[in-house]
Enzyme design. Structure first.
Site, PDB file in Angstrom:
ATOM      1  N   CYS A  31      43.478 -35.320  60.450  1.00 20.82           N
ATOM      2  CA  CYS A  31      44.759 -35.873  61.598  1.00 20.82           C
ATOM      3  C   CYS A  31      44.201 -35.643  63.167  1.00 20.82           C
ATOM      4  CB  CYS A  31      45.744 -35.128  61.335  1.00 20.82           C
ATOM      5  SG  CYS A  31      45.828 -34.083  59.883  1.00 20.82           S
ATOM      6  N   ASN A  36      42.579 -26.031  56.227  1.00 23.86           N
ATOM      7  CA  ASN A  36      41.864 -27.291  55.938  1.00 23.86           C
ATOM      8  C   ASN A  36      40.755 -27.718  56.815  1.00 23.86           C
ATOM      9  OD1 ASN A  36      44.630 -27.042  57.641  1.00 23.86           O
ATOM     10  ND2 ASN A  36      44.078 -29.133  58.445  1.00 23.86           N
ATOM     11  N   GLY A  91      52.424 -32.881  49.556  1.00 21.52           N
ATOM     12  CA  GLY A  91      52.235 -31.658  50.166  1.00 21.52           C
ATOM     13  C   GLY A  91      53.207 -31.304  51.553  1.00 21.52           C
ATOM     14  N   THR A  92      53.327 -32.553  52.203  1.00 20.04           N
ATOM     15  CA  THR A  92      54.190 -32.409  53.339  1.00 20.04           C
ATOM     16  C   THR A  92      55.545 -32.026  53.022  1.00 20.04           C
ATOM     17  OG1 THR A  92      52.655 -33.809  54.649  1.00 20.04           O
ATOM     18  CG2 THR A  92      54.983 -33.489  55.329  1.00 20.04           C
TER      19      THR A  92
HETATM   20  C1  LIG Z   1      46.728 -27.087  54.740  1.00 21.25           C
HETATM   21  C2  LIG Z   1      47.478 -28.660  54.275  1.00 21.25           C
HETATM   22  N1  LIG Z   1      48.925 -28.571  54.238  1.00 21.25           N
HETATM   23  C3  LIG Z   1      49.464 -29.598  54.085  1.00 21.25           C
HETATM   24  C4  LIG Z   1      48.881 -31.045  54.031  1.00 21.25           C
HETATM   25  C5  LIG Z   1      49.647 -32.140  53.960  1.00 21.25           C
HETATM   26  O1  LIG Z   1      49.580 -32.699  52.495  1.00 21.25           O
HETATM   27  P1  LIG Z   1      49.991 -34.232  52.079  1.00 21.25           P
HETATM   28  O2  LIG Z   1      48.702 -34.837  52.361  1.00 21.25           O
HETATM   29  O3  LIG Z   1      50.023 -34.251  50.456  1.00 21.25           O
HETATM   30  O4  LIG Z   1      51.449 -34.190  52.567  1.00 21.25           O
HETATM   31  C6  LIG Z   1      47.590 -30.997  53.908  1.00 21.25           C
HETATM   32  C7  LIG Z   1      46.755 -32.397  54.015  1.00 21.25           C
HETATM   33  O5  LIG Z   1      45.774 -32.696  54.741  1.00 21.25           O
HETATM   34  C8  LIG Z   1      46.681 -29.857  54.208  1.00 21.25           C
HETATM   35  O6  LIG Z   1      45.374 -29.943  54.166  1.00 21.25           O
END
Ligand SMILES: Cc1ncc(COP(=O)(O)O)c(C=O)c1O
Length: 392
Positions: A324, A149, A69-70
């Protein structure tokens, strides 16, 4: 271990695991290979693309598989930034995930301006301020998360998109906490880019997708072998992509069947019991607009850091704020934006359920939280402040 931290990550669902396993063993071929076995793997990827597209009301060619997702968030924002050019303003919110916040900070250093719009105390976007921001002369593009999140609060995306579009600027949404948990139909929203992450809905970690509206141009982050129609080079993470497709189909069936009522029932039972059986428990953020799996609760006169240590000892995993943020001393930026005091923010736990959670676990979790709160309050008295090492 009772696992109630599904916003951090979810367990790979057994059916999803079954779907992906052949691609780690017999079907190990490179999808770019010209022989039949390679072509069969490519076909399986295209099926997964269709499954993911269907979950969000997109067309298969609008789905680009990524590494997480990042990456999806970074790719969308850099593409948009390149398209609008330096000197333009990025419109976003104060409650975004670090994979948006840090990119915005980086863009600021590169010569872009950033407007971070606030939220109300329910955790929802201030639409009046959003309208003013997107109408600024130098507004370049907008990015707003679909669901937060930490709190699970669902943002007024349709309204925010409409305002951005009538101001003539493109729109990206980080929908990583919303996809699979809440219905999304991109036929209804004029969205340019949207980010997805597999591990939030029972696929493995390390696979994501970026929705790229077929009418917009996209500037890739990675160049090389031209996979994903040139939009994301690199040999595909085949097994994880197949898993994400299977997970998307599974979540869609569940959403269609009961709108995630099963998960909501567990979350609501958990909250109801705690509020009835423990003094000083508050729900953070909107109860109406939130993902059905998330409870975000403040425990008066209890430090979340201490609660987490005790709960870990008892065999329950959950989070203080987002994963995090755990271990950091600063109150969460999300609760700060909601206007909560540092004390309330530091007394808050995020408990997040999934389709694999059970009622038995939910009741056990209630007992564990009750025990931890009792113990902490007896040590801390009513000031609610104390070094966490006391509780080991
Ligand atoms: C809202 C949101 N965006 C982005 C991410 C990042 O996703 P990934 O862990 O697949 O890189 C997260 C993961 O915690 C998230 O909750």
């Amino acid at each position: 271990m009772i696992y109630l931290d599904s916003n951090a990550t979810t367990q790979v669902h057994p059916d999803v695991l079954e779907a992906m396993l052949p691609y780690l063993t017999d079907q190990c071929y490179n999808p770019s290979s010209g022989y039949r076995a390679g072509k069969a793997v490519k076909k399986a990827i295209d099926k997964a693309r269709t499954q993911v597209a269907k979950l969000i009301g997109a067309e298969p060619e609008e789905i680009v598989f990524t590494g997480c997702g990042t990456e999806s968030n970074n790719a969308a924002l850099f593409s948009l930034a390149n398209a609008v050019g330096k000197g333009k303003r990025v419109i976003t919110s104060q409650i975004e995930h670090s994979s948006i916040l840090r990119v915005c900070e980086h863009l600021e250093k590169q010569g872009y301006a950033v407007e971070r719009v606030g939220v109300d105390e329910s955790g929802r976007l201030d639409l009046h301020a959003w309208k003013q921001a997107v109408e600024l002369d130098d507004a370049g593009f907008a990015t707003l998360m679909w669901a937060n999140n930490e709190t699970g609060v669902i943002q007024p995306v349709a309204e925010a998109v409409a305002l951005a579009k009538s101001a003539g600027i493109p729109f990206h949404s980080d929908a990583i906490q919303a996809v699979g948990k809440t219905p999304i139909d991109l036929q209804q929203e004029d969205i340019d880019f949207m980010s997805i992450s597999g591990h939030k809905f029972h696929a493995p970690k390390g696979v994501g997708a970026l929705y790229v509206n077929k009418n917009v141009s996209f500037d890739p982050l990675l160049f090389g072998g031209g996979q994903e129609a040139g939009r994301r080079s690199g040999t595909e993470n085949v097994a994880s992509i197949i898993a994400m497709g299977a997970a998307a189909e599974m979540m869609q069936l569940r959403l269609d069947a009961d709108g995630h009522a099963g998960v909501a029932a567990l979350r609501d039972h958990f909250e109801k019991r705690l509020m009835a059986e423990v003094d000083g428990v508050l729900v953070n953020g909107s109860k109406e607009f939130r993902t059905k799996n998330t409870a975000h609760l403040a425990f008066e006169n209890c430090e979340a850091a201490g609660l987490l240590i005790l709960l870990d000892e008892y065999g329950m995993a959950c989070s203080a704020g987002s994963a995090c943020m755990t271990g950091k001393q600063k109150p969460s930026h999300v609760q700060t934006a909601m206007g909560y005091s540092a004390k309330r923010a530091k007394s808050s736990l995020r408990i997040s359920f999934s389709i694999l959670s059970t009622m038995e676990e939910t009741n056990d979790a209630v007992e564990m939280v009750k025990k931890a709160v009792r113990k902490l309050r007896s040590v801390q008295g009513f000031s609610g402040v104390g070094p966490v090492t006391v509780y080991t």
